[in-house]
Design an enzyme around this catalytic site. Structure first.
Site, mmCIF file in Angstrom:
data_model
loop_
_atom_site.group_PDB
_atom_site.id
_atom_site.type_symbol
_atom_site.label_atom_id
_atom_site.label_comp_id
_atom_site.label_asym_id
_atom_site.label_seq_id
_atom_site.Cartn_x
_atom_site.Cartn_y
_atom_site.Cartn_z
ATOM 1 N N HIS A 151 -0.545 24.184 -30.880
ATOM 2 C CA HIS A 151 -1.764 24.983 -30.957
ATOM 3 C C HIS A 151 -2.631 24.529 -32.123
ATOM 4 O O HIS A 151 -2.112 24.272 -33.207
ATOM 5 C CB HIS A 151 -1.400 26.460 -31.143
ATOM 6 N N TYR B 294 -14.863 7.457 -7.702
ATOM 7 C CA TYR B 294 -14.751 7.686 -9.148
ATOM 8 C C TYR B 294 -15.616 6.700 -9.917
ATOM 9 O O TYR B 294 -16.173 7.035 -10.962
ATOM 10 C CB TYR B 294 -13.286 7.647 -9.602
ATOM 11 N N CYS C 11 -10.335 -5.030 -14.415
ATOM 12 C CA CYS C 11 -10.156 -4.026 -15.473
ATOM 13 C C CYS C 11 -10.830 -4.451 -16.769
ATOM 14 O O CYS C 11 -11.623 -3.708 -17.348
ATOM 15 C CB CYS C 11 -8.668 -3.784 -15.711
ATOM 16 N N GLU D 227 -1.708 22.388 -24.310
ATOM 17 C CA GLU D 227 -0.787 23.539 -24.355
ATOM 18 C C GLU D 227 -1.029 24.504 -23.203
ATOM 19 O O GLU D 227 -0.180 25.352 -22.917
ATOM 20 C CB GLU D 227 -0.925 24.278 -25.687
ATOM 21 N N GLU E 235 -18.337 8.067 -12.523
ATOM 22 C CA GLU E 235 -18.189 7.641 -13.917
ATOM 23 C C GLU E 235 -19.461 6.959 -14.412
ATOM 24 O O GLU E 235 -19.958 7.250 -15.507
ATOM 25 C CB GLU E 235 -16.989 6.706 -14.056
ATOM 26 N N LYS F 61 -16.055 0.403 -18.822
ATOM 27 C CA LYS F 61 -16.322 1.765 -18.359
ATOM 28 C C LYS F 61 -15.961 2.795 -19.421
ATOM 29 O O LYS F 61 -16.748 3.679 -19.755
ATOM 30 C CB LYS F 61 -15.543 2.007 -17.053
ATOM 31 N N CYS G 198 -12.104 -0.889 -16.140
ATOM 32 C CA CYS G 198 -11.621 0.142 -17.061
ATOM 33 C C CYS G 198 -12.158 0.005 -18.484
ATOM 34 O O CYS G 198 -12.585 0.986 -19.092
ATOM 35 C CB CYS G 198 -10.087 0.114 -17.136
#
Length: 515
Positions: free
Chosen positions: A490, A218, A77, A495, A222, A85, A82
């Protein structure tokens, strides 16, 4: 304590590292004191290190610049996963933001370009600071760090071999295996000689140029996404489907967006040969690929070939067979029970090497933390592997929690499900003139269980941030009624989940006309 010389660039790097971490330190500049040479001679006798900087923490010698900045602690990671990346993904997003900014009134005339070397240096410096932070934390908590290759030699005993070939033996009552995984190669001509993997990309000292990404995981998408986002010519070669194991409707939408934004896809092809045409940084490589559906072959020239076809568990060469720990012979994964215990009672395992568990860093951290508490803290809580949220950091992010639509149908049957969905238009995209029918959200509800949300999926900006909050709600038993009763903030992307009305079964139009 840093023994330094004011003009030494290596000393400067270490000082900058400590300052960025907020670590207090004292400095003795040996070139600015009368007996500096004598002090350095004494240091050399004590530490067997003749150069500066010479660093001590809590009176313990830590080494010099290379030792201080060495990478490794933090696993995949931090070093090659992670962290780099997401930072490279951010670099690509900033490029898109620059493009959008003109519509918001920002005026600039100079040519804007991306500098790969600047990005890599900044990211690697940050990773170095994390490595150092972990190392310091281990020392502060009296944890001994042994930088060696470990393997079981008999029950309750391992052999550790360092880079000099020196062997040390350790015994313990309990062991935890957390060896992680390494990138897989194709097994075709020229792959290991000329291809790179994600383990190489994040510290690559030169811009990769025209790049072929092999794979549809992925990791593949990515990497392809951020490379294209900084302006490179990128092609993705896909053997079968995109994002295996993820919701396939969402996966195809991810691929469609990437295609619209310049990433080329070669579907149903696999490389059979990689040949070097020119050396260089980058050089030139000829790739020969074969169709998975017939005799057709194609050839193309690239500067870099990046393999992202999966990772293999590091479990086969650590002596597990000598103590009887069972592994899945095909995958190398280790089966464990609900307390991460292998078939050998004193051996536990956590992380990506576990069979049937999500290969995600936060999962490994949680499992390891709870395991330590159970073994030594008198606690009973087990790691919950259900409804683990995750996000794919493609140019348009995809966040999800719970079941894919395919898995939900398999488990609960289609007639017992209701899928609510919609396209949406982020407000930030409106003035920028970006497409109003690209972002997408859906929830999958179990009609037999009070319309409980068993799958949540979103394709849009900041999908990771949105998904994290709803993951907590799903852990608490989120239902469609609870979502409907929640007032949205909002204007936000999140939302959208509080206003879902259209079901897939209704067949009604979900295209958007406004925000």
């Amino acid at each position: 304590m840093i023994f330094s010389k004011s003009y030494c660039p290596h000393s400067t790097r270490v000082k900058e590292l400590f300052s960025s971490l907020g670590v207090g330190y004292n400095i003795l500049e040996l070139d600015q004191i009368d007996d500096g040479a004598t002090v350095q001679e004494v240091l050399s006798e004590i530490t067997n290190q003749r150069t500066v900087p010479n660093i001590f923490v809590n009176k313990v010698h830590m080494g010099g610049c290379d030792r201080t900045l060495q990478h490794g602690l933090g696993g995949t990671c931090v070093n090659v996963g992670c962290i780099p990346k997401k930072l490279m993904h951010q670099a690509a997003l900033l490029g898109q933001a620059l493009h959008d900014s003109r519509k918001f009134g920002w005026e600039y005339n100079q040519q804007v370009k991306h500098n790969w070397e600047t990005m890599i240096e900044a990211i690697q410096n940050y990773i170095g600071s994390l490595n150092w932070g972990y190392r310091l934390s281990l020392r502060e908590n009296a944890v001994t760090y042994v930088n060696s290759y470990g393997e079981f030699v008999e029950h309750h005993k391992i052999k550790a071999t360092n880079r000099k070939g020196q062997e040390t033996y350790y015994t313990a009552a309990k062991f935890v295996i957390a060896t992680g995984e390494r990138p897989r190669y194709l097994g075709s001509q020229g792959d290991k000689e000329y291809c790179i993997t994600s383990d190489d990309l994040f510290s690559l000292p030169y811009c990769p140029g025209k790049t072929l990404v092999v794979g549809a995981s992925y990791v593949a998408l990515e990497c392809a996404g951020f490379l294209a986002g900084i302006g490179l010519d990128v092609t993705v070669m896909v053997r079968s489907i995109l994002l295996r194991g993820f919701d396939q409707e969402m996966a195809e939408k991810v691929g469609s967006y990437m295609k619209q934004h310049g990433v080329k896809f070669l579907r149903k092809f696999v490389p059979v040969m990689i040949q070097q045409l020119e050396k260089g940084s980058p050089g030139k490589l000829k790739v020969v690929a074969k169709s998975t559906e017939g005799p057709e072959t194609i050839e193309e020239i690239y500067n870099t070939v990046l393999l992202a076809i999966g990772r293999d568990s590091c479990t086969r060469k650590i002596g597990l067979e000598k103590i009887g720990v069972k592994i899945n012979e095909k995958s190398g994964k280790i089966p464990v029970n609900d307390v991460e215990q292998t078939n050998v009672p004193y051996v536990y395992a956590i992380g990506d090497i576990l069979e049937g568990k999500p290969e995600l860093t936060p999962v490994a951290i949680q499992a390891g933390k709870l395991l330590a508490r159970r073994l030594f803290g008198g606690r009973l809580e087990k790691c919950d592997y259900i409804n683990v949220p995750t996000t794919v950091f493609t140019p348009l992010e995809y966040g999800c929690c719970g079941l894919s639509e395919e898995k939900a149908i398999e488990v609960y049957k289609k007639e017992n499900l209701e899928v609510y969905h919609t396209l949406f238009w982020p407000l930030e995209w409106t003035v920028a003139g970006r497409d109003n029918n690209t972002c997408y959200a859906k929830i999958i509800c179990n009609r037999l269980d009070n319309d409980r949300v068993i799958g949540l999926h979103i394709l849009g900006p900041n999908a990771g941030e949105v998904t994290q909050g709803f993951a907590a709600a799903m852990k608490c038993g989120l239902t469609k009624q609870l979502l409907d009763g929640t007032i949205g903030i909002h204007p936000t992307c999140g939302e959208i989940f509080t206003t879902l009305e259209i079901t897939k079964s209704s067949g009604l139009d979900i295209t958007q006309k406004g925000c």
